[in-house]
Enzyme design. Structure first.
Site, PDB file in Angstrom:
ATOM      1  N   LYS A   1       0.844  -1.202   0.000  1.00 35.52           N
ATOM      2  CA  LYS A   1       0.000   0.000   0.000  1.00 35.52           C
ATOM      3  C   LYS A   1       0.879   1.252   0.000  1.00 35.52           C
ATOM      4  O   LYS A   1       1.614   1.490   0.963  1.00 35.52           O
ATOM      5  CB  LYS A   1      -0.908   0.046   1.227  1.00 35.52           C
ATOM      6  CG  LYS A   1      -1.922   1.179   1.104  1.00 35.52           C
ATOM      7  CD  LYS A   1      -2.606   1.511   2.405  1.00 35.52           C
ATOM      8  CE  LYS A   1      -1.819   2.475   3.256  1.00 35.52           C
ATOM      9  NZ  LYS A   1      -1.641   3.813   2.688  1.00 35.52           N
TER      10      LYS A   1
ATOM     11  N   GLU B   1      10.786   0.510   9.863  1.00 32.30           N
ATOM     12  CA  GLU B   1      11.756   1.581   9.596  1.00 32.30           C
ATOM     13  C   GLU B   1      11.019   2.874   9.897  1.00 32.30           C
ATOM     14  O   GLU B   1      10.117   3.267   9.162  1.00 32.30           O
ATOM     15  CB  GLU B   1      12.205   1.482   8.135  1.00 32.30           C
ATOM     16  CG  GLU B   1      13.524   2.159   7.888  1.00 32.30           C
ATOM     17  CD  GLU B   1      13.346   3.608   7.538  1.00 32.30           C
ATOM     18  OE1 GLU B   1      13.371   4.437   8.484  1.00 32.30           O
ATOM     19  OE2 GLU B   1      13.173   3.924   6.365  1.00 32.30           O
TER      20      GLU B   1
ATOM     21  N   CYS C   1      13.545  10.473   6.806  1.00 32.26           N
ATOM     22  CA  CYS C   1      13.597   9.873   8.142  1.00 32.26           C
ATOM     23  C   CYS C   1      14.995   9.990   8.759  1.00 32.26           C
ATOM     24  O   CYS C   1      15.133  10.110   9.961  1.00 32.26           O
ATOM     25  CB  CYS C   1      13.135   8.428   8.101  1.00 32.26           C
ATOM     26  SG  CYS C   1      13.948   7.486   6.825  1.00 32.26           S
TER      27      CYS C   1
ATOM     28  N   GLU D   1      10.452  14.785  15.846  1.00 35.65           N
ATOM     29  CA  GLU D   1      10.745  14.716  14.420  1.00 35.65           C
ATOM     30  C   GLU D   1       9.853  15.726  13.717  1.00 35.65           C
ATOM     31  O   GLU D   1       8.630  15.609  13.749  1.00 35.65           O
ATOM     32  CB  GLU D   1      10.456  13.306  13.898  1.00 35.65           C
ATOM     33  CG  GLU D   1      10.825  13.153  12.451  1.00 35.65           C
ATOM     34  CD  GLU D   1      10.642  11.737  11.928  1.00 35.65           C
ATOM     35  OE1 GLU D   1       9.605  11.127  12.224  1.00 35.65           O
ATOM     36  OE2 GLU D   1      11.543  11.253  11.224  1.00 35.65           O
TER      37      GLU D   1
HETATM   38  P1  NAI Z   1       2.110   7.565   8.911  1.00 30.72           P
HETATM   39  O1  NAI Z   1       3.018   6.708   9.685  1.00 30.72           O
HETATM   40  O2  NAI Z   1       0.725   7.779   9.413  1.00 30.72           O
HETATM   41  O3  NAI Z   1       1.953   6.998   7.418  1.00 30.72           O
HETATM   42  C1  NAI Z   1       2.838   6.110   6.773  1.00 30.72           C
HETATM   43  C2  NAI Z   1       2.044   5.030   6.063  1.00 30.72           C
HETATM   44  O4  NAI Z   1       1.341   4.239   7.014  1.00 30.72           O
HETATM   45  C3  NAI Z   1       0.980   5.524   5.099  1.00 30.72           C
HETATM   46  O5  NAI Z   1       0.923   4.661   3.994  1.00 30.72           O
HETATM   47  C4  NAI Z   1      -0.312   5.421   5.903  1.00 30.72           C
HETATM   48  O6  NAI Z   1      -1.453   5.271   5.107  1.00 30.72           O
HETATM   49  C5  NAI Z   1      -0.052   4.153   6.693  1.00 30.72           C
HETATM   50  N1  NAI Z   1      -0.784   4.005   7.948  1.00 30.72           N
HETATM   51  C6  NAI Z   1      -1.264   4.972   8.779  1.00 30.72           C
HETATM   52  N2  NAI Z   1      -1.849   4.415   9.853  1.00 30.72           N
HETATM   53  C7  NAI Z   1      -1.725   3.069   9.725  1.00 30.72           C
HETATM   54  C8  NAI Z   1      -2.111   1.952  10.511  1.00 30.72           C
HETATM   55  N3  NAI Z   1      -2.724   2.103  11.667  1.00 30.72           N
HETATM   56  N4  NAI Z   1      -1.806   0.725  10.077  1.00 30.72           N
HETATM   57  C9  NAI Z   1      -1.144   0.547   8.924  1.00 30.72           C
HETATM   58  N5  NAI Z   1      -0.776   1.553   8.127  1.00 30.72           N
HETATM   59  C10 NAI Z   1      -1.047   2.809   8.521  1.00 30.72           C
HETATM   60  O7  NAI Z   1       2.808   8.954   8.683  1.00 30.72           O
HETATM   61  P2  NAI Z   1       2.107  10.341   8.296  1.00 30.72           P
HETATM   62  O8  NAI Z   1       0.883  10.591   9.095  1.00 30.72           O
HETATM   63  O9  NAI Z   1       1.945  10.360   6.840  1.00 30.72           O
HETATM   64  O10 NAI Z   1       3.213  11.372   8.754  1.00 30.72           O
HETATM   65  C11 NAI Z   1       3.256  11.823  10.096  1.00 30.72           C
HETATM   66  C12 NAI Z   1       4.655  11.920  10.606  1.00 30.72           C
HETATM   67  O11 NAI Z   1       5.262  10.640  10.575  1.00 30.72           O
HETATM   68  C13 NAI Z   1       5.596  12.775   9.775  1.00 30.72           C
HETATM   69  O12 NAI Z   1       5.482  14.110  10.060  1.00 30.72           O
HETATM   70  C14 NAI Z   1       6.917  12.201  10.159  1.00 30.72           C
HETATM   71  O13 NAI Z   1       7.335  12.739  11.383  1.00 30.72           O
HETATM   72  C15 NAI Z   1       6.637  10.730  10.305  1.00 30.72           C
HETATM   73  N6  NAI Z   1       6.964   9.967   9.088  1.00 30.72           N
HETATM   74  C16 NAI Z   1       8.120   9.272   9.067  1.00 30.72           C
HETATM   75  C17 NAI Z   1       8.483   8.610   7.919  1.00 30.72           C
HETATM   76  C18 NAI Z   1       9.744   7.846   7.833  1.00 30.72           C
HETATM   77  O14 NAI Z   1      10.198   7.580   6.750  1.00 30.72           O
HETATM   78  N7  NAI Z   1      10.323   7.446   8.921  1.00 30.72           N
HETATM   79  C19 NAI Z   1       7.661   8.646   6.716  1.00 30.72           C
HETATM   80  C20 NAI Z   1       6.418   9.352   6.865  1.00 30.72           C
HETATM   81  C21 NAI Z   1       6.126   9.990   8.015  1.00 30.72           C
END
Ligand code: NAI
Length: 783
Positions: free
Chosen positions: A190, A264, A298, A392
């Site tokens: 996804k 990650e 990240c 972050e």
């Molecule tokens: P997120 O962690 O909510 O989203 C990442 C992915 O997880 C997306 O595909 C989302 O649809 C999916 N997702 C969300 N809730 C889920 C659940 N309960 N079960 C399975 N999949 C789920 O991140 P978001 O809200 O887009 O960004 C928020 C903050 O997260 C950012 O500001 C940043 O600090 C951090 N982040 C860190 C990343 C990294 O590469 N370490 C990447 C994206 C966000």
């Protein structure tokens, strides 16, 4: 403008990339996109909008994946998996190779689409994202070819559920899909809801190369769709990249299901500049560390730690450089920084910066146009406790603080719950390597930053998650050792009696706890009776939460063990073998009293002695690697101990099971807090004297006997414990995985009674892999 003026100004005119091929592609789907399931695109369902963040315009509609869509995708992946895994490595390699070739053929289209969908500059998508995607598929075509020889005794998980973020949409897809496919898994992936388009374009490439139906399935949607994938019972392994918060939710959601997991997650990586660093180079490093991809990385170097002696000069250079950064149209080839992915993220960045301002932080900012853009920002006068230092931000905001000594730099660098990456700048490579060894981070860049390659592992320590992507260690995340299976074992209840309270005859049979190198009375003041087939054989201390906490504290203090050489640790393990050998009759007699046949008891002690030798041999031979990555870079993959580990031992193999788990853990430099077999702890507590006479430093092995799952719970919830091995019941396994989510410790759980500890399953490199984590250190060389 005259040539002289141009040379003085050094500004460029706009150089826009032509987006028409992407617009045509988008226009060909007026009703929106469906999913890619079982080799075909489904009709669009309930759709949501996808925007170009740079313009705010809606560019596409994609389908919100329902539970039924996820189910169809998992079923397709399940159906396809056996045949995919049955192909020869060479046949799988040819598919991966074809994907790499087609990515290259569509490079311009993919670069433009990624820039439009995500808002990142075309310069980055064209020169970094897309070439790395192709590189990843080539690299893993190679792994598909040779995995059977290079990684024997392993098998694919089966169906992998993969959920990825929006910051590197296509690259994260490649990091997930390439190794999974190479290893013989099929996938349901996804993409993030903000950036689903390159994943759908990639699905087109899968169809184009004739990838068998069901091997790759792409389901679009939001977090709910992600949660449906994670929770689907047809999934064997979850790989997630995203926020630490969601990572923890996933850890808890799948606790006890037996699904594999790699995470990650976020970071707050230090960028350390020593006084003798090449400051101009370090300034360019900051540009790549925090202003690359608008800081939505990240592993972004988000905390500059600079030596006090050069801090003001460094700040001056950095601010001057920041002024020159061009923020604007992602499709302009001269743009340095593009748009923030979504107005929600922009608001998040603004809110955090406002909070920082209210705390007294000073801000220095470049310029940015109106819209979903944020200027490059440097924050000074920042306290370590400020929200800008701890959280972050995931935007182009970097903090700067000073330090005086290298040890203060290390302390500040490690002052975070994360541990993804670090960047270290000094012309003294000895100093850099010394700091690299002390920094708690999975990736360390020396005099460089944000360098990636498919040949090196990437992933974090602590709350940045676990597991690696890329390189040999990344392949290991998609292969597993076939699990031994056997009946689970029920535990009998404990009956508490006052410690030293009689009921058995001999004083020396009342075993105490072993904490910090000393035998200690349990905090409760109680013991419990241990029985063999012929009646009571002694008493063991009834440990409680407080004893576990004391033991963890003692283990945490024995930090020198991790820094001892492999040779030193080997010497102590040999010494333990010697002392065990001298007392083998005593140990055999104890096992007999606990019900073992005499010959089996002797064989078990013999096996334990041999195991000391085997792990002593491995202590200085379980090497890392020098990875083949970019030219003029040495990429060192080092095995490091996890730190303090909790080990809850099998009840059915009270002596050999204990030894088989403790030895590999300490051979790799971990300190352990163990809970020995609940019904038969005395076989393990007899080892106190062996430890005491073998020069094992105090605190390296601690033993707390008592109620297994109660003690396990305290260990699993303890923030100082970095890894947890648990052999016990199904409920206990689920509890350990759930409780471990707090600081995202690595866990390994197994059913009690499933493994034959005396056989080949009781020893091996698999134990050493689980007792270590890989730190990749990048050292460039040359002019
Ligand atoms: P997120 O962690 O909510 O989203 C990442 C992915 O997880 C997306 O595909 C989302 O649809 C999916 N997702 C969300 N809730 C889920 C659940 N309960 N079960 C399975 N999949 C789920 O991140 P978001 O809200 O887009 O960004 C928020 C903050 O997260 C950012 O500001 C940043 O600090 C951090 N982040 C860190 C990343 C990294 O590469 N370490 C990447 C994206 C966000």
């Amino acid at each position: 403008m005259s040539i002289q003026e141009i040379l003085k100004d050094m500004s460029y005119g706009p150089a826009p990339e032509d987006p028409s091929i992407v617009h045509e592609w988008l226009a060909s789907r007026p009703d929106g996109f469906g999913h890619f399931i079982d080799g075909t695109f489904t009709a669009p369902g309930t759709t949501f909008e996808v925007q170009n963040p740079a313009t705010g315009r809606v560019i596409a509609r994609v389908t919100q994946g329902s539970a039924a869509d996820v189910d169809a995708a998992v079923k397709a992946a399940r159906k396809a998996q056996p045949a995919w895994a049955d192909l020869s490595g060479h046949e799988r390699a040819r598919y991966l190779y074809a994907i790499a070739r087609h990515v290259q053929q569509h490079a311009r289209f993919l670069s433009v689409l990624e820039a439009i969908d995500n808002g990142k500059p075309i310069r980055e998508t064209r020169d970094i994202d897309v070439p790395l995607v192709a590189r990843h598929f080539y690299h893993h075509a190679g792994w598909a070819e040779i995995a059977v020889d290079e990684l024997p005794w392993t098998e694919p998980y089966g169906v992998c559920g993969q959920v990825i973020p929006w910051n590197f949409p296509l690259l994260m897809l490649a990091w997930k899909i390439a190794p999974a496919l190479a290893a013989g898994n099929t996938v349901v992936l996804k993409p993030a809801e903000y950036t689903p388009l390159t994943a759908l374009a990639f699905a087109g490439i899968c169809a184009e190369v004739g990838l068998p139906a069901g091997v790759v399935n792409i389901v679009t949607g939001d977090g709910e769709t992600g949660a449906a994938i994670v929770g689907h019972e047809g999934i064997d392994k979850i790989a997630f990249t995203g926020s630490t918060e969601v990572g923890k939710t996933i850890r808890r959601q799948i606790a006890g299901t037996g699904k594999g997991l790699t995470l990650e997650l976020g970071g707050k990586s230090p960028f350390v500049v020593f006084a003798d660093a090449d400051l101009d180079a370090a300034v360019e490093g900051v540009v790549d560390a925090i202003w690359f991809n608008q800081g939505q990385v990240c592993c972004a170097g988000a905390r500059i730690l600079v030596a006090e002696a050069v801090a003001s000069r460094f700040e001056m250079l950095l601010r001057a450089r920041m002024e020159t950064l061009r923020v604007g149209d992602p499709l302009d080839k001269c743009t340095d920084m593009g748009a923030i992915v979504h107005p929600v993220q922009l608001e998040r960045i603004r809110a955090l910066v406002e909070q920082g301002k209210a705390e007294g932080v000073e801000l220095h900012q470049g310029s940015a146009p109106e819209g979903c853009f944020y200027p490059p920002t440097l924050a000074t006068n920042v306290e370590p406790a400020s929200v800008l230092s701890t959280d972050e931000i995931f935007g182009p905001v970097v903090t700067m603080t000073t330090f005086r000594t290298p040890s203060e730099a290390v302390e500040l660098a490690n002052n975070t719950r994360y541990g993804l990456a670090a960047s270290i700048w000094s012309e003294n490579v000895n100093l850099c390597l010394d700091i690299a060894a002390q920094v708690k981070a999975g990736v360390v860049w020396i005099n460089c930053t944000n360098v990636f390659d498919a040949g090196a592992g990437f992933g974090g320590y602590r709350e940045s998650g676990f597991g690696r992507e890329g390189g040999r260690e990344g392949m290991m995340a998609y292969l597993r050792h076939p699990a031994p299976s056997g009946p689970a074992v029920e535990l009998a209840r404990l009956s508490a009696v006052p410690h030293d309270g009689g009921g058995t005859d001999a004083i020396d049979r009342t075993a105490k706890l072993f904490v910090g190198g000393k035998q200690s009375r349990p905090d409760s003041g109680y013991s419990y009776a241990v029985a063999g087939p012929a009646g009571p054989v002694g008493l063991a201390g009834l440990g409680n939460r407080k004893d576990i906490r004391n033991a963890v504290e003692a283990a945490a203090k024995a930090v020198g063990w991790g820094g001892a050489t492999g040779h030193n640790r080997a010497q102590i393990l040999y010494y333990m073998a010697e002392n065990l050998s001298a007392r083998s009759a005593e140990f055999a007699a104890r096992l007999e009293a606990l019900g073992a046949e005499p010959s089996a008891a002797r064989a078990e002690v013999e096996a334990a002695i041999r195991r000391c030798f085997w792990y002593a041999a491995q202590a200085d031979k379980f090497d890392g690697a020098v990875h083949q990555t970019k030219s003029a870079h040495v990429t060192l993959a080092m095995h490091e101990p996890l730190g303090v580990m909790g080990i809850v031992c099998p009840s059915q193999a009270p002596f050999l099971g204990f030894v088989s788990l403790v030895l590999p853990a300490i051979a790799m430099g971990n300190r352990v807090v163990t809970v020995p077999s609940q019904p038969y702890p005395l076989a393990a507590t007899d080892l106190y004297q062996v430890f005491e006479t073998s020069d094992l430093p105090a605190g390296v092995v601690n033993i707390v006997s008592g109620p297994r799952d109660e003690l396990a719970k305290t260990l699993a919830g303890h923030d100082e414990v970095a890894g947890m091995w648990y052999v016990g019941g199904a409920e206990g396994s689920a509890m350990v995985e759930r409780e471990s989510a707090g600081n995202l410790k690595q866990t390994w759980t197994e059913a009690d009674g499933a493994r034959d500890w005396s056989g080949r399953d009781g020893q091996g490199r698999g134990f050493l892999h689980r007792a270590t984590q890989v730190k990749n250190i990048w050292v460039p060389y040359g002019e």
